[in-house]
Design a protein around this motif. Structure first.
Motif, PDB file in Angstrom:
ATOM      1  N   HIS A   1      48.188   6.450 -32.668  1.00 20.57           N
ATOM      2  CA  HIS A   1      47.463   6.273 -31.420  1.00 20.57           C
ATOM      3  C   HIS A   1      45.950   6.229 -31.616  1.00 20.57           C
ATOM      4  O   HIS A   1      45.187   6.380 -30.664  1.00 20.57           O
ATOM      5  CB  HIS A   1      47.824   7.388 -30.433  1.00 20.57           C
ATOM      6  CG  HIS A   1      49.274   7.390 -30.052  1.00 20.57           C
ATOM      7  ND1 HIS A   1      50.265   7.774 -30.934  1.00 20.57           N
ATOM      8  CD2 HIS A   1      49.897   7.033 -28.907  1.00 20.57           C
ATOM      9  CE1 HIS A   1      51.442   7.650 -30.326  1.00 20.57           C
ATOM     10  NE2 HIS A   1      51.249   7.205 -29.115  1.00 20.57           N
TER      11      HIS A   1
ATOM     12  N   THR B   1      57.567   9.159 -32.009  1.00 19.59           N
ATOM     13  CA  THR B   1      57.946   7.852 -31.471  1.00 19.59           C
ATOM     14  C   THR B   1      57.778   6.724 -32.494  1.00 19.59           C
ATOM     15  O   THR B   1      57.790   5.552 -32.120  1.00 19.59           O
ATOM     16  CB  THR B   1      57.102   7.510 -30.228  1.00 19.59           C
ATOM     17  OG1 THR B   1      55.714   7.590 -30.591  1.00 19.59           O
ATOM     18  CG2 THR B   1      57.383   8.469 -29.076  1.00 19.59           C
TER      19      THR B   1
ATOM     20  N   ARG C   1      57.870   2.718 -31.633  1.00 13.84           N
ATOM     21  CA  ARG C   1      56.620   1.950 -31.710  1.00 13.84           C
ATOM     22  C   ARG C   1      56.720   0.834 -32.736  1.00 13.84           C
ATOM     23  O   ARG C   1      56.277  -0.290 -32.495  1.00 13.84           O
ATOM     24  CB  ARG C   1      55.440   2.883 -32.047  1.00 13.84           C
ATOM     25  CG  ARG C   1      55.001   3.749 -30.874  1.00 13.84           C
ATOM     26  CD  ARG C   1      53.753   4.558 -31.215  1.00 13.84           C
ATOM     27  NE  ARG C   1      54.014   5.655 -32.123  1.00 13.84           N
ATOM     28  CZ  ARG C   1      53.669   5.714 -33.391  1.00 13.84           C
ATOM     29  NH1 ARG C   1      52.990   4.721 -33.940  1.00 13.84           N
ATOM     30  NH2 ARG C   1      53.961   6.756 -34.139  1.00 13.84           N
TER      31      ARG C   1
ATOM     32  N   HIS D   1      55.942  -2.994 -32.247  1.00 22.38           N
ATOM     33  CA  HIS D   1      54.863  -3.585 -33.056  1.00 22.38           C
ATOM     34  C   HIS D   1      55.379  -4.843 -33.771  1.00 22.38           C
ATOM     35  O   HIS D   1      54.712  -5.880 -33.778  1.00 22.38           O
ATOM     36  CB  HIS D   1      54.390  -2.575 -34.112  1.00 22.38           C
ATOM     37  CG  HIS D   1      53.333  -1.599 -33.641  1.00 22.38           C
ATOM     38  ND1 HIS D   1      52.089  -1.988 -33.222  1.00 22.38           N
ATOM     39  CD2 HIS D   1      53.334  -0.247 -33.575  1.00 22.38           C
ATOM     40  CE1 HIS D   1      51.366  -0.910 -32.904  1.00 22.38           C
ATOM     41  NE2 HIS D   1      52.104   0.158 -33.098  1.00 22.38           N
TER      42      HIS D   1
ATOM     43  N   THR E   1      48.273   1.851 -31.073  1.00 23.27           N
ATOM     44  CA  THR E   1      49.045   1.227 -29.986  1.00 23.27           C
ATOM     45  C   THR E   1      48.289   0.016 -29.436  1.00 23.27           C
ATOM     46  O   THR E   1      48.896  -0.943 -28.978  1.00 23.27           O
ATOM     47  CB  THR E   1      49.265   2.222 -28.827  1.00 23.27           C
ATOM     48  OG1 THR E   1      47.994   2.781 -28.466  1.00 23.27           O
ATOM     49  CG2 THR E   1      50.216   3.336 -29.223  1.00 23.27           C
TER      50      THR E   1
ATOM     51  N   ILE F   1      51.112  -2.602 -29.002  1.00 17.15           N
ATOM     52  CA  ILE F   1      52.374  -2.606 -28.249  1.00 17.15           C
ATOM     53  C   ILE F   1      52.121  -2.859 -26.756  1.00 17.15           C
ATOM     54  O   ILE F   1      52.904  -2.463 -25.903  1.00 17.15           O
ATOM     55  CB  ILE F   1      53.178  -1.300 -28.482  1.00 17.15           C
ATOM     56  CG1 ILE F   1      52.365  -0.050 -28.121  1.00 17.15           C
ATOM     57  CG2 ILE F   1      53.645  -1.217 -29.927  1.00 17.15           C
ATOM     58  CD1 ILE F   1      53.170   1.251 -28.241  1.00 17.15           C
TER      59      ILE F   1
END
Lengths: 162, 428
Positions: free
Chosen positions: B214, B291, B295, B299, B375, B411
């Protein structure tokens, strides 16, 4: 017992039931692996009695060192072997003779014949493992060193021994 | 979980963590403390001598950080892990355990530019000499092998060019020579690639990237597979096999066996060089890694669509994404990255350096910054930023020529991502 893969429950039961451990090959040298294991197991509440003919009569971590298992004057629950694999058969014989309940061989030590004889005599056998590492793994302590314990649980960490 | 081997998604959430034994707190607490009390002097002595497991000082171990270490060790299928302040710190510590002054190591020349700089310049101050090798032919490593070589270093999926290394073949070369293979798995993450299963001995991450995921926490990690025999080969690893003076003659490999590399890297490298992961960063990274599978799936899906869009765009000269069927590394990606070729890749703009600069300045959703694995979608023009310390020759070798633009596809909604690139390319 499948000696390639022990269930955690098997190791845990041994570590919970055992009280007195005879450590064959215990060294009086503080920087040897056996000394590390002995000191750790003492701190966890086990009585550890050193066995080493080269150090017989000496005191290691407060315990008198004996020349052989048969010289130990108190009942022994588990024999922990810091010796090479080829040296195990006579130790296994003595472990059976003194009524030990567990024969444990350290990391890198494995003797399937001796294990089979000990199991036939009713002993539990663990090979190629270290009781310090297993205690640390199952209590979660070894995770403090970033080691992969392989334990997944949503319960609070179990107490291995109280 | 009694007899089941937990799956990756389960490990990503649970490995290393358990409810706090004292409070019952379900989430791993942030142990924001520098030091930990001793029961008595004997307990202190046991800890300092490495005879007991326990915490002394957060430079060495910290309970929040150790949960993160065990989590990553589990996800990589390794024996043990050591977390560090950054990916660069992880590299420094890993080599500190393996190398003596005057030693050499082989490294793929297709690496993150910061690693090329670290190896080429700062490592030389320690007397550690890198020899760069073209990784496309694994036998190049055998040809470049030297008597003083102590390791081979590659990236599983190289940054920025989307180069996939043949890990199994390179590991065979390494093991035939008696050296460990170190794989930087940052760009792939363990969800896409598990280097230890292909013969890697040490895996390194910048956890700043996809693992944390993140863009909020610096971090690195070193994972030891636990399979390399440090005492057998012709090459010497004295930090592992010889008595360690600062531990009164302790021999790490003899005492700690299959976790000796990790213990030595912590007990000597982390202790003496000091690049520790902060507890708060470990906490944020633990939340992030839960996650990771979800993710990475998104991605990769988004990156695949963006790469397909760019490959048909009239202002794009080429796209280097191993997920595209015609790509040079597509077959290797199918083998080593079967769940997707990651979300970081490069493409070339028609018009070279100036067009590349114009593009990164024209995007509105993409962030123009020097990071990957967020992200958020990220964009950079390596020649003018991350790789600008490199010579023209090194730029070309690293896949960072003047026309090259690197994306880290996030994402967000993929149609929004594509629309932003489309409008920015129209301005170039």
């Amino acid at each position: 017992m499948n000696h390639d893969s022990y269930p955690d429950s098997y190791i845990l039961q041994i570590l919970r039931e055992v009280r007195t451990i005879a450590m064959v090959g215990a060294s009086p040298n503080w920087n040897r692996p056996s000394y590390f294991a002995m000191k750790y197991l003492q701190e966890k509440g086990y009585r550890v009695i050193p066995v080493n003919p080269a150090a017989a009569g000496e005191t290691i971590l407060g315990e008198t060192c004996h020349a052989s298992l048969k010289d130990i004057p108190v009942p022994v629950d588990m024999v922990d072997c810091f010796r090479n694999s080829a040296a195990i058969p006579p130790i296994a014989q003595e472990a059976i003779a003194i009524g030990a309940k567990v024969l444990w061989m350290q990391l890198g030590v494995r003797n399937d014949e001796a294990a089979a004889r000990a199991e036939a005599a009713g002993l539990k056998v663990v090979m190629n493992r270290c009781p310090k590492i297993e205690f640390g793994r199952l209590s979660g302590e070894i995770g403090w060193m970033g080691v992969n314990t392989g334990v997944i649980s949503s319960k609070r960490k179990k107490v291995v021994k109280s | 979980m009694s007899n089941r081997k937990p799956g990756f998604e389960t490990l990503a959430i649970h490995a290393g963590a358990a409810p706090d034994p004292t409070t019952g707190a379900r989430i791993t607490p942030i142990f924001q403390t520098t030091a930990f009390v001793f029961d008595d002097v004997d307990h202190a002595a046991s800890l300092f001598n490495l005879q007991a497991f326990g915490n002394i000082y957060s430079r060495l171990t910290n309970p929040t950080v150790s949960v993160f270490e065990e989590r990553i060790a589990a996800l990589e299928g390794g024996r043990a892990a050591v977390a560090t302040a950054s990916g660069h710190a992880a590299q420094l510590l890993a080599f500190h355990t393996l190398m003596e002054p005057g030693d050499e190591f082989l490294a793929s020349r297709r690496l993150y530019g910061g690693s090329i700089t670290q190896f080429s310049h700062s490592f030389r101050k320690f007397g550690w000499n890198v020899i760069f090798v073209d990784p496309d032919d694994p036998q190049n490593f055998a040809r470049a092998m030297t008597p003083k070589c102590k390791a081979i270093f590659v990236e599983s999926l190289a940054n920025p060019g989307g180069i996939v290394c043949d890990i199994a073949a390179i590991s065979e070369v390494a093991h035939a020579a008696g050296v460990p293979l170190i794989v930087d798995n940052t760009m792939a993450s363990p969800w896409l690639c598990r280097p230890i299963e292909h013969g890697a001995d040490i895996v390194i991450h910048s956890t700043t990237k996809f693992i944390s995921g993140h863009g909020n926490s610096m971090g690195g990690v070193i994972v030891e597979a636990g399979k390399f025999d440090w005492s057998k080969g012709p090459r010497k690893y004295p930090a592992l096999t010889e008595p360690t003076p600062s531990y009164h003659g302790l021999r790490f490999y003899e005492t700690f066996g299959d976790m000796a590399f990790a213990v030595a890297t912590r007990a000597v490298g982390l202790r003496d060089l000091g690049p520790t992961m902060a507890p708060l960063n470990a906490f944020l990274s633990l939340a992030g890694v839960e996650t990771l599978p979800l993710r990475m799936e998104r991605h990769c899906q988004n990156a695949q669509k963006v790469a397909e869009f760019l490959s048909k765009h009239p202002k794009v000269a080429w796209v280097s994404y191993a997920g595209l069927p015609g790509d040079k590394y597509h077959a290797l990606a199918r083998k080593y990255l079967p769940r997707g070729a990651g979300s970081v890749f490069t493409f070339g703009v028609k018009g070279g350096y100036e067009t590349g600069v114009k593009l990164v300045e024209s995007v509105e959703l993409f962030s123009h910054l020097a990071n990957i694995g967020d992200t958020r979608s990220l964009i950079i023009h390596p020649a003018s930023t991350t790789h600008r310390q490199l010579s023209a020759e090194q730029l070309a070798a690293a896949g960072a020529g003047p026309d090259v633009v690197r994306l880290s596809v996030g994402i967000e909604n993929v149609e929004d991502i594509i629309a932003d690139l489309d409008q920015a390319l129209a301005k170039g």
